[in-house]
Design an enzyme around this catalytic site. Structure first.
Site, PDB file in Angstrom:
ATOM      1  CG  HIS A  68      -1.806   1.109   1.392  1.00  0.00           C
ATOM      2  ND1 HIS A  68      -2.557   1.331   2.536  1.00  0.00           N
ATOM      3  CD2 HIS A  68      -2.104   2.146   0.552  1.00  0.00           C
ATOM      4  CE1 HIS A  68      -3.264   2.441   2.379  1.00  0.00           C
ATOM      5  NE2 HIS A  68      -3.000   2.954   1.209  1.00  0.00           N
ATOM      6  CG  ASP A 177      -5.843  -0.142   5.031  1.00  0.00           C
ATOM      7  OD1 ASP A 177      -5.747  -0.437   6.236  1.00  0.00           O
ATOM      8  OD2 ASP A 177      -4.875   0.256   4.344  1.00  0.00           O
ATOM      9  CB  SER A 200      -4.345  -1.759  16.158  1.00  0.00           C
ATOM     10  OG  SER A 200      -5.542  -1.330  15.553  1.00  0.00           O
TER      11      SER A 200
END
Ligand code: DX5
Ligand code: ZN
Length: 221
Positions: A68, A177, A200
């Site tokens: 990305h 995302d 996370s």
């Protein structure tokens, strides 16, 4: 290929033990590794370059690596990441002067090509490039940092993009995302996403396999 795929974002991994982290998350059932590349220019954070992608390949990673790019410009890095073993390369349309050309460059280097849309980026940037896309990535947070909250209006955007993809009949994946957790993954899938980046939620949990299994369970419900 599975209907839904889970992509841990290495941004939240322990970079002092990246090889071990990657082995652990793949053993825990991850499908694809998501590598966030930030340049302290397009986004206010700085992460890793092609060297790290290459190191993961040398370490023995066989799983696809989804790169990305949150960088401006993108073309040089597209070439470097393709050489370094990237499988997918996604960039932001605002970061390339010639979006069509950058997409073609990714495919020329035998990677899957994607566009990443920020929360405020309108959909018209997709209008004339659907045939050049393998991936559309919807940012459900503003790019630059892990651990942010999912922006609720992203759900509408995902629904609209799902319609565009279905109408186009191209086999384009819809990645979401930012802020994905076990508590919202089902809703995001219902809106039309088929690939889920989670940083996370996975790496800040002590049991990666448990989180990934819980995500899959939610997706199967
Ligand atoms: C943010 C990155 C994300 C990030 C997601 O700019 O593109 O991939 O790592 O992290 P979480 O899942 O913690 O929101
Ligand atoms: Zn990302």
């Amino acid at each position: 290929m599975k209907k839904y795929q889970i992509l841990p974002s290495l941004l939240s991994a322990n970079f002092a033990a990246l090889g071990k982290e990657v082995d652990a998350v793949l053993a825990a059932g991850a499908d694809i590794l998501h590598l966030d590349v930030m340049d302290n220019h397009y986004v206010p954070n700085l992460t890793v370059g092609p060297l790290v992608c290459e190191a993961l390949r040398r370490h023995g990673v066989k799983a696809p690596i989804d790169v990305h790019l949150m960088t401006k410009p993108v073309d040089h890095l597209i070439i470097e990441f393709a050489k370094a073993g990237a499988s997918h390369i996604t960039f932001h349309p605002e970061a390339s002067e010639h979006v069509d050309r950058s997409l073609a460059l990714i495919r020329k280097h035998e990677c899957k090509a994607g566009l990443a849309l920020n929360p405020a980026t309108p959909l018209h940037c997709l209008d004339y490039v659907m045939d050049k896309l393998d991936i559309i990535l919807v940012m459900s947070v503003n790019p630059g940092f892990g651990g942010q909250h999912f922006i609720p209006s992203s759900l509408d955007k995902i629904r609209q993009i799902r319609k565009l993809i279905d109408a186009s009949q191209y086999p384009i994946h819809l990645i979401v995302d930012g802020g994905i957790k076990t508590s919202n993954i089902r809703e995001v899938a219902d809106a039309g996403a088929d690939m889920f980046v989670a940083g996370s939620a996975i790496f800040h949990h002590h049991d990666y396999a448990a989180v990934i299994a819980e995500m899959r369970k939610k997706l199967e419900e």
